[in-house]
Write a protein that holds these residues in place. Structure first.
Motif, PDB file in Angstrom:
ATOM      1  N   LYS A 155      28.677  75.167  26.653  1.00 24.63           N
ATOM      2  CA  LYS A 155      27.350  75.315  27.243  1.00 24.63           C
ATOM      3  C   LYS A 155      27.311  76.512  28.183  1.00 24.63           C
ATOM      4  N   GLU A 156      28.318  76.574  29.018  1.00 26.09           N
ATOM      5  CA  GLU A 156      28.354  77.651  29.992  1.00 26.09           C
ATOM      6  C   GLU A 156      28.474  78.998  29.275  1.00 26.09           C
ATOM      7  N   LEU A 157      29.255  78.971  28.244  1.00 25.57           N
ATOM      8  CA  LEU A 157      29.470  80.183  27.465  1.00 25.57           C
ATOM      9  C   LEU A 157      28.151  80.667  26.873  1.00 25.57           C
ATOM     10  N   GLN A 158      27.382  79.712  26.416  1.00 23.34           N
ATOM     11  CA  GLN A 158      26.095  80.025  25.816  1.00 23.34           C
ATOM     12  C   GLN A 158      25.174  80.675  26.845  1.00 23.34           C
ATOM     13  N   PRO A 180      19.845  79.102  25.420  1.00 19.43           N
ATOM     14  CA  PRO A 180      19.714  78.167  26.530  1.00 19.43           C
ATOM     15  C   PRO A 180      18.274  78.178  27.025  1.00 19.43           C
ATOM     16  N   ALA A 181      17.867  77.078  27.598  1.00 18.98           N
ATOM     17  CA  ALA A 181      16.483  76.984  28.039  1.00 18.98           C
ATOM     18  C   ALA A 181      16.155  78.149  28.957  1.00 18.98           C
ATOM     19  N   LEU A 182      15.113  78.875  28.570  1.00 18.97           N
ATOM     20  CA  LEU A 182      14.673  79.987  29.402  1.00 18.97           C
ATOM     21  C   LEU A 182      13.540  79.472  30.261  1.00 18.97           C
ATOM     22  N   ASP A 192      20.726  73.162  36.288  1.00 19.98           N
ATOM     23  CA  ASP A 192      19.275  73.144  36.352  1.00 19.98           C
ATOM     24  C   ASP A 192      18.701  72.368  35.192  1.00 19.98           C
ATOM     25  N   GLN A 193      19.310  72.570  34.037  1.00 19.80           N
ATOM     26  CA  GLN A 193      18.807  71.872  32.853  1.00 19.80           C
ATOM     27  C   GLN A 193      18.918  70.375  33.035  1.00 19.80           C
ATOM     28  N   GLN A 194      20.046  69.973  33.624  1.00 20.26           N
ATOM     29  CA  GLN A 194      20.232  68.538  33.840  1.00 20.26           C
ATOM     30  C   GLN A 194      19.182  68.006  34.783  1.00 20.26           C
ATOM     31  N   ALA A 195      18.949  68.766  35.861  1.00 20.72           N
ATOM     32  CA  ALA A 195      17.951  68.328  36.829  1.00 20.72           C
ATOM     33  C   ALA A 195      16.591  68.232  36.159  1.00 20.72           C
TER      34      ALA A 195
END
Lengths: 758, 101
Positions: free
Chosen positions: A467-470, A545-547, A689-692
């Motif tokens: 995920k982080e890599l993405q 990733p979510a922009l 942030d995505q998790q939040a």
């Protein structure tokens, strides 16, 4: 009254004794001659005061006539009266020993006065004189001589004061070379050179004769130990470049061994014999070298690891030493302690911790190939890293070579290989070896794996890394202004990472890269149909990733440019359309003012603002924000300050911006805040942030259930949330979220029961 | 003042033009009725979205990933019907520009 029998018994005894003493001489002539011989013998043996009687070169007092004494001895011996003679001789010696004591006291006082071993050396030679002067001649036989020696030793040891032991140590040490308390290296060298192994055999012989070696053996050994420690500390501290152990051993051969010969190989007649006698002591000293070096390196281990790979020599030493000396637990303790003190604290950069961790891995693999030490040392580091929020980002940044510093964790030469999963033990392995003896219960024989696998295994799953890599890749790709070379580099990176993380995990990244090349191809086509200054990157939703979304309205020519391009695109790809993400990307603008022309590269928001100023010259901040739609105030101010720094706008009065058609005198930017022209990373949402963001969705559910059911404990909330689609949080994550909600005043908690805050 | 755009590296997302004009504004978008993956994603057997995994339009206005639908049509149980409304499946001719606003 004595009976007849007793009388006759006494008479017989008398007769017998008389017979023995008198021998077969007539009358009492035998008795007379024995008496004379006794007197001569005793007189001969009489312990004289060597201060008053001159001694001959053999250390014997002058005036002794062995020729005269010899017949006398034989008479005494013949009459079997030697034991009595010995007894009275030893008695006499005890009476005279005060003479020796006086000498001892005199020398000890001198020693204490000057505090140097010189008087002691004198004392030893004096003692030797006494010993020789009093010694019975060899004619008396070995028994007599041995008794004499024993008795002399006994008297000597009882009269030596306790301070002699200390002094004797100093004396031995001075015989070994320089005294250990000499801190000056140069004189040390000189003394060592001056020292000749052939020196002092005499004094060592004297020690031996006086029984000092035997009595003070431990003191002598400690002299050698101290010398070894001293030498090791002075030569090896901070010297990590090359292995020192061999050098130390040869130093010992050159300097300590000859000295040891006197102590431990005394009386050896052949080299072989000496060798076997030295064997025990030698291995003890060798052990001591190992131990001292090991202790030294243990205390330095943290810095040795920092210096890796320049500290290779020290590590090899440590490995060799640890094989002889059981100091592994110490090493682990020392390293863990210094790690806790110097590494695992908030002041240390995560990148540094990772680097040190990797170096630790490499170092301890050298020291202890099975990895027991590593396992014990690594555990706290790994636990600490797991708690750091930016660990994953650091590792990933390093993986893709996004590190500013240039030193990567990954060795370029290390072969790229797939991540290794902890494998189950192979019970059929013919080369199976038991776990090392000091391995803890949690220890797993981890085959030496590559650094990346080890780092990734800090976390339970590699998904976080992917995920982080993405996110990181997305940031980098969107920051690229002209595709091509950079994209190729990213592709290469991804190919390498694919080998590590597996093809499927990085599928998403693959799509992102394909989007980059596709965009370029599409752009070439669109440009050929209708040239445009717009060169968009067209991305596939769901694969990036979510922009962060934005409702920014583009004014004037920007909207027009976009629309034109979108139309062309739709012609080229009839079944697709474009949705612009107006807040992303960069624009290269040429701004023509009355007196000057500027060319700048700016983010869209900046471009939009300056475009607005072409409509009118004065805007208030609120007007500007309204004109572009939803932007935060801080972002707007930041964008405007870019122009202020370029000297295009001026803020006057506050929150009102004026276009400067003519540059102001002296330049506006002077004294103003420094230009924050550092390239902005595209506003991507981090995984946190995505998790939040997702959690905010679940808040609706929580709100609903608390409204309907009043109060609920945490685990009920969790159970109920599990019915919600896609909910995969742990209770801990949920409680963190609820805690945050409580801080915001949305809920209250009492006795573990949560309810809405009305 | 004159602002001239020399070059603009913009960012855009592509969407399938499903004919449902503007309804997908910022919503999650529609999903394929067979694999439940968004149209802009790809069907389970594909790896690359977009041209490599195109959509297919039916006369019945239902849209699927082409691979998904062909697989469905290929099974005997399908009876050549649209999985959504059980009308027999007829692939629609895409009329270019129908939805251009």
């Amino acid at each position: 009254m004595a009976t007849e029998a007793q009388k006759s018994q006494v008479a017989a005894k008398w007769q017998e004794s008389f017979q023995r003493l008198n021998a077969d001489a007539p009358g009492i002539a035998g008795l007379m001659s024995f008496s004379e011989a006794w007197a001569i013998s005793l007189n001969y043996l009489h312990p004289i005061d060597i201060n008053s009687v001159p001694l001959d070169p053999n250390g014997m007092p002058y005036g002794r006539d062995i020729d005269r004494a010899r017949p006398a001895f034989s008479i005494v011996s013949h009459r079997r009266k030697l034991p009595s003679l010995l007894e009275s001789f030893l008695e006499e010696m005890r009476d005279k020993f005060y003479l020796v004591e006086a000498d001892i006291n005199h020398c000890m006082n001198a020693y204490e006065a000057v505090n140097s071993p010189q008087p002691l050396q004198h004392l030893v030679s004096r003692l030797m004189l006494w010993y020789k002067a009093w010694a019975p001649p060899p004619e008396f036989g070995a028994t007599l001589f041995a008794s004499y020696t024993l008795s002399f030793h006994t008297h000597l040891f009882s009269s030596l004061p306790p301070s002699f032991a200390v002094g004797f140590k100093a004396l031995c040490s001075s015989l070994l070379g320089s005294p250990p308390e000499d801190p000056d290296g140069s004189s040390h060298e000189i003394l060592i050179q001056k020292y000749d192994p052939g020196d002092h055999p005499e004094i060592w012989r004297q020690f031996e004769v006086l029984g000092l070696i035997e009595r003070y053996e431990s003191a002598i050994a400690s002299v050698a130990y101290e010398r070894i420690e001293d030498h090791v500390l002075s030569t090896c501290t901070g010297e990590w470049g090359k292995p020192m152990l061999e050098e130390l051993r040869s130093w010992m051969t050159d300097n300590v061994v000859p000295w040891m010969m006197h102590v431990y190989a005394r009386g050896a007649s052949t080299p072989e014999e000496a060798k076997s006698m030295l064997h025990g002591a030698g291995s003890r000293f060798d052990f001591h070298i190992n131990k001292t070096l090991c202790d030294l390196r243990t205390s330095e281990i943290f810095d040795i690891i920092i210096d890796f790979p320049d500290s290779m020599g020290a590590l090899q030493d440590l490995r060799d030493c640890l094989q002889r000396v059981d100091q592994r637990a110490n090493l682990v303790r020392a390293l863990r302690k210094s790690n806790a003190k110097r590494l695992l604290h908030p002041g240390a950069d995560t990148r540094l911790i990772l680097q040190q961790y990797v170096a630790t891995i490499k170092c301890l693999r050298i020291v202890d190939p099975p990895g027991v030490l590593l396992f014990k040392v690594a555990d706290p580091i790994r636990r600490y890293l797991r708690e750091r929020p930016d660990t994953i980002r650091c590792i990933v940044a390093n993986l893709v070579g996004d590190d500013d510093s240039g030193d990567t964790l990954v060795d370029e030469s290390e072969p790229v290989q797939p991540l290794q999963q902890p494998e189950l033990e192979d019970y059929g392995d013919p080369n199976w070896e038991p776990e090392p003896i000091d391995a803890g219960p949690e220890f797993r024989t981890n085959k030496p794996s590559d650094v990346i696998s080890t780092l990734v295994s800090i976390y339970d799953s590699k998904d976080l890394f992917v995920k982080e890599l993405q996110v990181l890749l997305a940031q980098r790709l969107l920051a690229i202004s002209d595709a091509g070379e950079r994209v190729e580099r990213e592709r290469r990176n991804i190919e390498i990472l694919k080998i590590r993380f597996g093809e499927s995990a990085l599928q998403v990244c693959e799509v992102m890269l394909k989007d980059m090349t596709d965009s370029k191809r599409i752009d070439v086509h669109v440009q050929s149909q209708k040239a445009s200054v717009v060169h968009p990157t067209i991305i596939s939703r769901h694969f990036w990733p979510a922009l962060e979304s934005s409702d920014m309205v583009l004014p004037g020519q920007f909207q027009q440019l976009q629309d034109e391009y979108a139309r062309e695109f739709h012609v080229f790809k009839p079944d697709k359309k474009l949705k612009w993400l107006p807040h992303l990307g960069t624009a290269h603008l040429e701004i023509e003012l009355e007196d000057r022309t500027l060319e700048v590269d700016v983010p869209p928001l900046e471009a939009v603002f300056i475009e607005l100023f072409s409509q009118k010259n004065t805007w208030s901040l609120d007007e500007l924000i309204k004109a572009v739609g939803s932007v935060t105030r801080s972002a707007a101010i930041k964008a405007l300050s870019t122009w202020v720094d370029h000297g295009v706008l001026k803020e006057d009065p506050e929150n009102t911006f004026i276009l400067l058609e003519r540059a102001e005198e002296g330049g506006v930017s002077r004294g103003y805040r420094p230009a924050p022209t550092a390239e902005e990373v595209p506003p991507l949402m981090t995984p946190q942030d995505q998790q939040a963001e997702q959690m905010r969705m679940y808040w609706k559910f929580i709100e609903g259930m608390l409204t309907n059911l009043g109060t609920l404990p945490m685990d009920r909330i969790q159970t109920m949330l599990k019915f919600a689609p896609g909910y995969d949080r742990t209770v801990d994550q949920l409680s963190a979220f609820m805690e945050a909600a409580r801080r915001e005043g949305l809920v209250v908690v009492r006795d573990g029961m949560w309810r809405l805050n009305k | 003042m004159k602002v001239a755009v020399k070059r603009w590296n913009a960012v855009a997302q592509w969407r399938w033009d499903t004919g449902h004009a503007e309804q997908d504004d910022d919503s999650e978008g529609d999903v394929c009725g067979i694999c439940r993956v968004p149209y802009e994603g790809c069907c389970p057997s594909c790896k690359m979205p977009g041209e490599d995994c195109p959509l297919i339009w039916g006369e019945c206005t239902h849209v699927f990933h082409m691979h998904c639908l062909l697989k469905w049509i290929g099974t005997a149980a399908s009876k050549q019907q649209c999985p959504m409304d059980r009308k027999s499946w007829v692939t629609a001719e895409r009329k270019i520009g129908t939805t251009a606003s």
